[in-house]
Enzyme design. Structure first.
Site, PDB file in Angstrom:
ATOM      1  N   THR A   1      40.856  41.876  52.203  1.00 15.16           N
ATOM      2  CA  THR A   1      40.685  42.805  51.064  1.00 15.16           C
ATOM      3  C   THR A   1      39.796  42.212  49.967  1.00 15.16           C
ATOM      4  OG1 THR A   1      42.566  41.880  49.864  1.00 15.16           O
ATOM      5  CG2 THR A   1      43.030  43.667  51.436  1.00 15.16           C
TER       6      THR A   1
ATOM      7  N   ASP B   1      30.951  28.106  50.628  1.00 13.53           N
ATOM      8  CA  ASP B   1      32.325  28.095  50.118  1.00 13.53           C
ATOM      9  C   ASP B   1      32.537  26.841  49.276  1.00 13.53           C
ATOM     10  OD1 ASP B   1      35.207  27.495  50.000  1.00 13.53           O
ATOM     11  OD2 ASP B   1      35.389  29.279  51.245  1.00 13.53           O
TER      12      ASP B   1
ATOM     13  N   ARG C   1      41.499  34.265  47.655  1.00 17.25           N
ATOM     14  CA  ARG C   1      41.061  35.630  47.990  1.00 17.25           C
ATOM     15  C   ARG C   1      41.576  35.981  49.370  1.00 17.25           C
ATOM     16  NH1 ARG C   1      34.842  36.871  47.217  1.00 17.25           N
ATOM     17  NH2 ARG C   1      34.702  35.503  49.012  1.00 17.25           N
TER      18      ARG C   1
ATOM     19  N   ASP D   1      35.655  24.552  50.156  1.00 17.57           N
ATOM     20  CA  ASP D   1      35.465  23.790  51.400  1.00 17.57           C
ATOM     21  C   ASP D   1      34.453  22.668  51.201  1.00 17.57           C
ATOM     22  OD1 ASP D   1      37.300  25.198  52.873  1.00 17.57           O
ATOM     23  OD2 ASP D   1      35.844  26.622  53.680  1.00 17.57           O
TER      24      ASP D   1
HETATM   25  C1  PRP Z   1      36.748  31.137  45.723  1.00 22.22           C
HETATM   26  C2  PRP Z   1      36.228  30.642  44.385  1.00 22.22           C
HETATM   27  C3  PRP Z   1      36.815  31.649  43.429  1.00 22.22           C
HETATM   28  C4  PRP Z   1      36.802  32.912  44.218  1.00 22.22           C
HETATM   29  C5  PRP Z   1      35.635  33.733  43.762  1.00 22.22           C
HETATM   30  O1  PRP Z   1      38.051  30.750  45.921  1.00 22.22           O
HETATM   31  O2  PRP Z   1      36.586  29.332  44.086  1.00 22.22           O
HETATM   32  O3  PRP Z   1      38.126  31.340  42.995  1.00 22.22           O
HETATM   33  O4  PRP Z   1      36.626  32.541  45.600  1.00 22.22           O
HETATM   34  O5  PRP Z   1      35.629  34.935  44.402  1.00 22.22           O
HETATM   35  P1  PRP Z   1      35.904  36.310  43.637  1.00 22.22           P
HETATM   36  O6  PRP Z   1      35.072  36.271  42.397  1.00 22.22           O
HETATM   37  O7  PRP Z   1      35.437  37.334  44.622  1.00 22.22           O
HETATM   38  O8  PRP Z   1      37.372  36.414  43.356  1.00 22.22           O
HETATM   39  P2  PRP Z   1      38.803  30.967  47.313  1.00 22.22           P
HETATM   40  O9  PRP Z   1      39.559  32.241  47.315  1.00 22.22           O
HETATM   41  O10 PRP Z   1      37.826  30.755  48.426  1.00 22.22           O
HETATM   42  O11 PRP Z   1      39.889  29.829  47.286  1.00 22.22           O
HETATM   43  P3  PRP Z   1      39.697  28.228  47.274  1.00 22.22           P
HETATM   44  O12 PRP Z   1      39.082  27.864  45.943  1.00 22.22           O
HETATM   45  O13 PRP Z   1      41.083  27.752  47.418  1.00 22.22           O
HETATM   46  O14 PRP Z   1      38.812  27.858  48.418  1.00 22.22           O
HETATM   47  N1  URA Z   2      33.813  31.823  46.870  1.00 23.97           N
HETATM   48  C1  URA Z   2      33.009  30.809  47.268  1.00 23.97           C
HETATM   49  O1  URA Z   2      33.452  29.661  47.370  1.00 23.97           O
HETATM   50  N2  URA Z   2      31.725  31.101  47.546  1.00 23.97           N
HETATM   51  C2  URA Z   2      31.227  32.339  47.434  1.00 23.97           C
HETATM   52  O2  URA Z   2      30.026  32.534  47.692  1.00 23.97           O
HETATM   53  C3  URA Z   2      32.084  33.365  47.018  1.00 23.97           C
HETATM   54  C4  URA Z   2      33.375  33.075  46.745  1.00 23.97           C
END
Ligand code: PRP
Ligand code: URA
Length: 209
Positions: A108, A200, A104, A203
């Site tokens: 945005t 997160d 994400r 993380d």
């Molecule tokens: C997180 C999570 C989803 C997304 C959800 O990923 O694992 O893929 O956010 O958010 P959304 O429904 O608003 O799209 P992130 O972008 O943090 O990437 P990561 O898994 O690499 O940490």
């Molecule tokens: N992605 C995450 O990992 N946690 C949240 O709460 C939303 C998006």
């Protein structure tokens, strides 16, 4: 309209509470995400078709049942979806695994694609998309749109926590895709985090913060 299935089993709710706890470290978090994924996958696969086959026990021949129909594919959304793969794979060891890399944009909140590798026969499979967090729904929706463009018709979305906003988006953009989750939380923060949520997921799985 797609259906939302909340897996309210006591084991699921118990383990979910532990991963919400900010004191839970990466090892326990990973183990529990794997266990939760197995338990939620049990519900995701509840309607798989069966066929009768003959089996010979040490006592006699009998008709047993085995899973029939489409082969299964699991598609984790990187990174956090990776934490769910082993749990599902332990239940369905023959499933092929495709990967879709999305993150994400922190400003945005829109998903940005950076990787994709899918099984060659992906369009013939029942696909289960894996991502623990359904927040705005942007990432899951983009992954599903991508799969549909590759000819996939049978898709289910499996997460662990969903926000009402994310559910609404998937139901609007992909009414044919059922959603399976361990819980539906209250809302999103201004920064797109699920409340109360678990922070997160990527993380916490990989210890990157
Ligand atoms: C997180 C999570 C989803 C997304 C959800 O990923 O694992 O893929 O956010 O958010 P959304 O429904 O608003 O799209 P992130 O972008 O943090 O990437 P990561 O898994 O690499 O940490
Ligand atoms: N992605 C995450 O990992 N946690 C949240 O709460 C939303 C998006």
């Amino acid at each position: 309209m797609s259906t939302v299935h909340v897996v309210s089993h006591p084991l699921v709710q118990h383990k979910l509470t532990i991963i919400r706890d900010q004191e839970t470290g990466p090892k326990d978090f990973r183990d529990l995400v794997e266990e939760l994924s197995m338990l939620v996958a049990y519900e995701v696969t509840r309607d798989l078709p069966l066929e009768e086959i003959e089996v010979e026990t040490p006592m006699c021949k009998m008709k047993g049942q085995m899973i029939a129909g489409r082969k299964i594919g699991i598609v984790p959304i990187l990174r956090a979806g990776l934490g769910m793969v082993n749990g599902v794979h332990r239940l369905i060891p023959t499933a092929k695994v495709g990967h879709i890399g999305l993150y994400r944009d922190p400003e945005t909140l829109f998903p940005v694609e950076y990787y994709c590798k899918l099984p060659t026969d992906v369009e013939e499979r029942q696909i289960i998309v894996l991502d623990p967090m359904l927040a705005t729904g942007g990432s899951a929706s983009a992954a599903i749109t991508f799969l549909k463009k590759r000819g996939v018709h049978a898709i289910k979305l499996m997460c662990l926590l969903a926000a009402p906003e994310g559910i609404e988006l998937i139901q609007r953009e992909h009414p044919d895709v059922d959603i399976f989750t361990a819980a539906i939380d209250e809302k999103l923060t201004d920064h797109g985090y699920i409340l109360p949520g678990l922070g997160d997921a990527g993380d916490r799985l990989f210890g990157t913060k």
